[in-house]
Design an enzyme around this catalytic site. Structure first.
Site, PDB file in Angstrom:
ATOM      1  N   GLY A  29      43.468  38.868  44.521  1.00 17.46           N
ATOM      2  CA  GLY A  29      43.224  38.728  43.088  1.00 17.46           C
ATOM      3  C   GLY A  29      42.490  39.934  42.553  1.00 17.46           C
ATOM      4  O   GLY A  29      41.915  40.722  43.309  1.00 17.46           O
ATOM      5  N   GLY A  31      40.502  41.624  38.649  1.00 13.13           N
ATOM      6  CA  GLY A  31      40.060  41.403  37.277  1.00 13.13           C
ATOM      7  C   GLY A  31      39.556  42.688  36.677  1.00 13.13           C
ATOM      8  O   GLY A  31      39.755  43.778  37.236  1.00 13.13           O
ATOM      9  N   PHE A  33      36.543  43.837  36.360  1.00 12.55           N
ATOM     10  CA  PHE A  33      35.400  44.514  36.979  1.00 12.55           C
ATOM     11  C   PHE A  33      35.504  44.609  38.495  1.00 12.55           C
ATOM     12  O   PHE A  33      34.602  45.137  39.133  1.00 12.55           O
ATOM     13  CB  PHE A  33      34.096  43.787  36.617  1.00 12.55           C
ATOM     14  CG  PHE A  33      33.941  43.589  35.146  1.00 12.55           C
ATOM     15  CD1 PHE A  33      33.772  44.675  34.300  1.00 12.55           C
ATOM     16  CD2 PHE A  33      33.979  42.323  34.594  1.00 12.55           C
ATOM     17  CE1 PHE A  33      33.619  44.498  32.935  1.00 12.55           C
ATOM     18  CE2 PHE A  33      33.836  42.132  33.225  1.00 12.55           C
ATOM     19  CZ  PHE A  33      33.660  43.227  32.399  1.00 12.55           C
ATOM     20  N   VAL A  36      39.359  40.618  44.463  1.00 12.98           N
ATOM     21  CA  VAL A  36      39.054  39.678  45.532  1.00 12.98           C
ATOM     22  C   VAL A  36      39.984  39.987  46.696  1.00 12.98           C
ATOM     23  O   VAL A  36      41.209  40.077  46.520  1.00 12.98           O
ATOM     24  CB  VAL A  36      39.218  38.217  45.077  1.00 12.98           C
ATOM     25  CG1 VAL A  36      38.872  37.270  46.229  1.00 12.98           C
ATOM     26  CG2 VAL A  36      38.340  37.922  43.871  1.00 12.98           C
ATOM     27  N   LYS A  54      34.621  39.044  47.097  1.00 10.41           N
ATOM     28  CA  LYS A  54      34.684  39.549  45.726  1.00 10.41           C
ATOM     29  C   LYS A  54      33.968  40.899  45.694  1.00 10.41           C
ATOM     30  O   LYS A  54      32.806  40.998  46.086  1.00 10.41           O
ATOM     31  CB  LYS A  54      34.025  38.569  44.759  1.00 10.41           C
ATOM     32  CG  LYS A  54      34.128  38.975  43.289  1.00 10.41           C
ATOM     33  CD  LYS A  54      33.347  38.029  42.388  1.00 10.41           C
ATOM     34  CE  LYS A  54      33.987  36.657  42.302  1.00 10.41           C
ATOM     35  NZ  LYS A  54      33.291  35.796  41.278  1.00 10.41           N
ATOM     36  N   ASP A 154      30.372  25.326  32.103  1.00 11.62           N
ATOM     37  CA  ASP A 154      31.744  25.811  31.895  1.00 11.62           C
ATOM     38  C   ASP A 154      32.716  25.011  32.750  1.00 11.62           C
ATOM     39  O   ASP A 154      33.592  25.567  33.422  1.00 11.62           O
ATOM     40  CB  ASP A 154      31.841  27.300  32.212  1.00 11.62           C
ATOM     41  CG  ASP A 154      33.093  27.948  31.581  1.00 11.62           C
ATOM     42  OD1 ASP A 154      33.646  27.358  30.615  1.00 11.62           O
ATOM     43  OD2 ASP A 154      33.519  29.013  32.049  1.00 11.62           O
TER      44      ASP A 154
END
Length: 326
Positions: A29, A31, A33, A36, A54, A154
């Site tokens: 994965g 993103g 910033f 993973v 991460k 959240d």
């Protein structure tokens, strides 16, 4: 408490030598910033267990994002060894990167599983499946609230990971970047609009915000849709001012058999505009819907406190009468 816990995760220098004990495998994965990557202990052999690593590049992450990461690590350090919460194993803080090692979960997130069911199998979660998910989710949230005094803030389908691709209900709670390490003084307007409780924009709220979000998630599992659609925080505020939260149980997206009355009652009590009338996570686990949906005459979770939910509903009736008087 929060300041003390976060201080332990301040930049501790170059931990790269220790991190080098891990071998990085394929990326799973990415993103804005970081990414993973699957990893394992370098000297443990090919059959060794794998983990998720991460990797955050500090020069690409904002100050706010780094703050959220510190909160997440502090929170996960406090909730180790709970089977329904993502397990933090190690962290390494170098001059240029932050490395976070956790257990690996291969089933994707709950939101993607709902969409996959909808698009591939043309179905949504059955009541039995949804009840299994919610019991697992409530187990995690009850632990956060009652044992650790933590608000997640959240709760949503995207933040529940499926342990493997072979199960639709074996979920683990993740993403604690917006968590509050104390239920006192939680006042920021944070969270995801579709799951946001009406009291959150006012800045005065408590653990019942997570309960509202779990109710919305139940509705989403059973219909692949949301009970309310908000584009802005102002929309949440307007609905709070109106004080009406009608739930549409006639959507064609709901299960072909239709919803049971107990499923409707469960969602109505969770998604109550008055937070004082919502059950706690512990009380919600006692709702009769679980007994009906799981087909169990005496499930263990109900066996412990058979009168717990009746006591809660009696309390709600009194609250409503008092509120009408005042």
């Amino acid at each position: 408490r929060e300041i003390a816990m976060l201080a332990s995760f301040a930049d501790s220098g170059d931990d790269f030598a220790e991190f080098n004990a891990y071998e990085l495998l394929e990326e799973i994965g990415s993103g804005s910033f970081g990414r993973v990557v699957k990893c394992r202990k370098r000297d443990a052999g090919d059959d060794a267990p794998t983990y998720a690593c991460k990797i955050i590049a500090k020069n690409q992450a904002s100050e706010q994002h780094m703050r959220h990461l510190q909160i997440e690590m502090a929170t996960l350090s406090a909730v180790r060894n709970h089977s329904r919460i993502v397990q933090l194993l190690e962290t390494f803080d170098t001059a240029t990167h932050l490395y976070i090692i956790t257990e690996i979960y291969t089933g994707g997130d709950l939101n993607d599983r709902v969409r996959e069911m909808q698009n591939v199998a043309n179905r949504v979660y059955t009541e039995r499946e949804a009840a299994e998910v919610l019991l697992n989710a409530l187990d995690a949230v009850d632990y956060l609230h009652t044992v650790q005094n933590i608000l997640h803030r959240d709760i949503k389908a995207e933040n529940f990971l499926l342990r493997t691709k072979f199960s639709d209900t074996d979920v683990v709670l993740t993403d604690f970047g917006l968590a509050s390490l104390s239920q006192i003084g939680a006042h920021e307007t944070v969270g995801t609009l579709m799951y946001m409780a009406p009291e959150v924009p006012s800045g005065v709220y408590n653990a019942m915000t997570d309960v509202w979000s779990l109710g919305v998630m139940t509705y989403f599992l059973l219909s692949a849709n949301f009970p309310f659609h908000f584009a802005t925080q102002a929309g949440v505020k307007r609905m709070a001012q109106r004080g009406r939260y009608p739930l549409n149980f006639e959507r064609p997206e709901f299960t072909a058999e239709g919803l049971s009355e107990s499923a409707k009652a469960f969602m109505e009590t969770m998604i109550d505009g008055d937070w004082r009338c919502r059950p706690s996570a512990a009380e919600a686990r006692m709702h009769p819907w679980f007994e009906e949906a799981l087909g169990l005459k005496d499930p263990a979770v109900l066996k412990e406190h058979p009168a717990a939910f009746k006591e809660h509903t009696d309390k709600i009736d009194v609250e409503r009468i008092v509120n009408k008087i005042h």
